[in-house]
Design a protein around this motif. Sequence first.
Motif, PDB file in Angstrom:
ATOM      1  N   MET A 438       0.813  -1.218   0.000  1.00  0.00           N
ATOM      2  CA  MET A 438       0.000   0.000   0.000  1.00  0.00           C
ATOM      3  C   MET A 438       0.849   1.272   0.000  1.00  0.00           C
ATOM      4  SD  MET A 438      -3.350  -0.885   2.392  1.00  0.00           S
ATOM      5  CE  MET A 438      -2.517  -1.787   3.700  1.00  0.00           C
ATOM      6  N   LEU A 439       1.904   1.328   0.834  1.00  0.00           N
ATOM      7  CA  LEU A 439       2.669   2.560   0.976  1.00  0.00           C
ATOM      8  C   LEU A 439       3.785   2.696  -0.053  1.00  0.00           C
ATOM      9  CD1 LEU A 439       2.968   3.007   4.849  1.00  0.00           C
ATOM     10  CD2 LEU A 439       1.153   3.730   3.289  1.00  0.00           C
ATOM     11  N   ASP A 440       4.441   1.600  -0.414  1.00  0.00           N
ATOM     12  CA  ASP A 440       5.555   1.671  -1.370  1.00  0.00           C
ATOM     13  C   ASP A 440       5.082   1.554  -2.817  1.00  0.00           C
ATOM     14  OD1 ASP A 440       8.203   1.744   0.188  1.00  0.00           O
ATOM     15  OD2 ASP A 440       7.146   0.103   1.167  1.00  0.00           O
ATOM     16  N   TYR A 441       4.032   0.756  -3.036  1.00  0.00           N
ATOM     17  CA  TYR A 441       3.649   0.445  -4.420  1.00  0.00           C
ATOM     18  C   TYR A 441       2.262   0.951  -4.804  1.00  0.00           C
ATOM     19  CZ  TYR A 441       7.721  -2.589  -4.019  1.00  0.00           C
ATOM     20  OH  TYR A 441       8.991  -3.065  -3.825  1.00  0.00           O
ATOM     21  N   GLY A 442       1.577   1.614  -3.890  1.00  0.00           N
ATOM     22  CA  GLY A 442       0.324   2.267  -4.230  1.00  0.00           C
ATOM     23  C   GLY A 442      -0.878   1.363  -4.401  1.00  0.00           C
ATOM     24  N   PHE A 443      -0.837   0.149  -3.864  1.00  0.00           N
ATOM     25  CA  PHE A 443      -1.993  -0.746  -3.949  1.00  0.00           C
ATOM     26  C   PHE A 443      -3.147  -0.177  -3.121  1.00  0.00           C
ATOM     27  CE2 PHE A 443      -0.379  -5.233  -5.132  1.00  0.00           C
ATOM     28  CZ  PHE A 443       0.610  -4.711  -5.959  1.00  0.00           C
ATOM     29  N   ASP A 444      -4.386  -0.363  -3.610  1.00  0.00           N
ATOM     30  CA  ASP A 444      -5.532  -0.080  -2.760  1.00  0.00           C
ATOM     31  C   ASP A 444      -5.667  -1.227  -1.770  1.00  0.00           C
ATOM     32  OD1 ASP A 444      -7.478  -2.181  -3.697  1.00  0.00           O
ATOM     33  OD2 ASP A 444      -7.243  -1.122  -5.602  1.00  0.00           O
ATOM     34  N   PRO A 445      -6.445  -1.069  -0.692  1.00  0.00           N
ATOM     35  CA  PRO A 445      -6.450  -2.107   0.346  1.00  0.00           C
ATOM     36  C   PRO A 445      -6.923  -3.470  -0.140  1.00  0.00           C
ATOM     37  CG  PRO A 445      -8.123  -0.429   0.782  1.00  0.00           C
ATOM     38  CD  PRO A 445      -7.241   0.102  -0.287  1.00  0.00           C
ATOM     39  N   GLN A 446      -7.908  -3.521  -1.032  1.00  0.00           N
ATOM     40  CA  GLN A 446      -8.368  -4.820  -1.494  1.00  0.00           C
ATOM     41  C   GLN A 446      -7.320  -5.506  -2.360  1.00  0.00           C
ATOM     42  OE1 GLN A 446     -11.483  -6.519  -0.627  1.00  0.00           O
ATOM     43  NE2 GLN A 446      -9.936  -8.008  -1.254  1.00  0.00           N
ATOM     44  N   SER A 447      -6.663  -4.751  -3.210  1.00  0.00           N
ATOM     45  CA  SER A 447      -5.610  -5.342  -4.037  1.00  0.00           C
ATOM     46  C   SER A 447      -4.445  -5.828  -3.177  1.00  0.00           C
ATOM     47  CB  SER A 447      -5.108  -4.321  -5.065  1.00  0.00           C
ATOM     48  OG  SER A 447      -6.136  -3.952  -5.965  1.00  0.00           O
TER      49      SER A 447
END
Length: 527
Positions: A438-447
């Motif tokens: 989430m913080l390094d790669y920008g994933f949304d929480p579900q992903s």
Amino acid sequence: MHKSMIGTETMVVSPHALASAAGAAMLQRGGNAFDAAVAVSACLAVVYPHMTGLGGDSFWLSYTPSEGRVRAYNGSGRSGRNATRAAFEGETAIPARGPRSVVTVPGMVDAWAAMLDRYGRLSFGEALEPAIRYATGGFPLSGDQYENTAARFALLSAAPVTKDIYAPGGRVPPKGSRFVQRELGDSLRVLAQGGRDAFYGGSIAQEIVAYLQRNGGLLTLDDFADHRGDWVEPLSGTYRGYDVYQAPPNSQGFTGIMTLNLLERFDLAGAVEEGSFEYYHLLVEALKLSFRDRDAYLTDPAFAAIPLDRLLSKTYAAELAWEIRMDRAREANAEPIGNDTAYAAVVDREGNAVSFIQSLYFEFGSAVTAGSTGILLQNRGSYFSLDSNHVNTLEPRKRTFHTLMPAMVCKDGKPYVLYGTQGGEGQPQTQTALLTRMLDYGFDPQSAVSAPRFVWGRTWGEATQELKTERRIDEAVREALARAGHRVVELPAFDGKVGHAHAIVIDDEGFRHGGTDPRADGAAIGR
């Protein structure tokens, strides 16, 4: 891949859809995040009984805009007055199951009362209403409960009282069948009327203790009467400019911060591709170093000094980082740890946030259902050591090394990410994967929750430390991990062995986005 729920003003995530719905119902009724969290917790104690229950423990992180800070509640129980090493003389370890594995007082109900008394709007009875309804009227038995019941059928069938509830008629109840727990419903009704005192000093405590003492257990009524959880200061650290909070010891939460401190020494987003050999190898190697210190120091801090200032310092992380080789897995060892747990989180419209986790330790805990209460008791205290020189040695009135570790990340002083997972040894591992994604790669929480995962360590009965990897991790990556010395074992896609993780992200517009694990039976419900 699953997508996050469209941003809403409230959000509830949990490993069972009925529990998430119970929390959402409390918010709709006018309750706040704390009322909803207790409703979720109590409902999970009914609809996920193999993972959690009134006979277990819990840890909580909370935030209220009025206080403007994160607080922690330690809802774990202490060992009984009679829980001494001498009580197990001639044995090499505390039994893993049965009445003599029950050496700590359950802390769950006290934690519910603490949340509601300090922050709640609704009554104990209102918060417990969904749990009572599902216990007495039944619910469709989940796939996860079915699989765990089948796997532990012999254990459940051999346990008095327990067999009548969980293996009725000498069979595994079918998935989707109506599962009723009338005795548990009766106990919940007593709690709805009498509150925590009914559990720690009233009829429920009396029945639990009487049953244990008839069957060789160690806990007494005084042990129950003495129990109190604690509001404590959470541990804090930073990662990429965000503030990270974890529960303090006796929780293993500090390993989550230690691992992030190590990873911060590496340019993940700029130099390490997510999902690559380097990504998985680096996470595993950083976790091994954190586990080394965890196993050396973690116990009840009232009984031994834990050098947290040093362990959580960036300077120490810089020293440890030099031990990581990017071409070779280090040899490491960790004790097998029970992994059946339930994590959930709630954020309401006002910005109140609760991140919490609860457990019976092993699946179905001790397998002891206490008399007529319908309450399964935890075997958490079986993790105490009988070695007098061990940091986690058994002593009376002591909390044991605890795997439970709810997490919260704040941005500009306000909650930004609430996250956690089921899976003892796997909790810091899955948390690290979630947060870096989430913080390094920008994933949304579900992903982030749905992406392929791993778990390193030794489970019960296995002789080696394995790196279990889901099949969805690229085959070339798994081969590279094996060449580097990891003992790679392939798991099916979306395998529960890598945990049941859930997360909430509060974006810059104030919308709440939820992610719930497809490996579980949960739901993210917002409004």
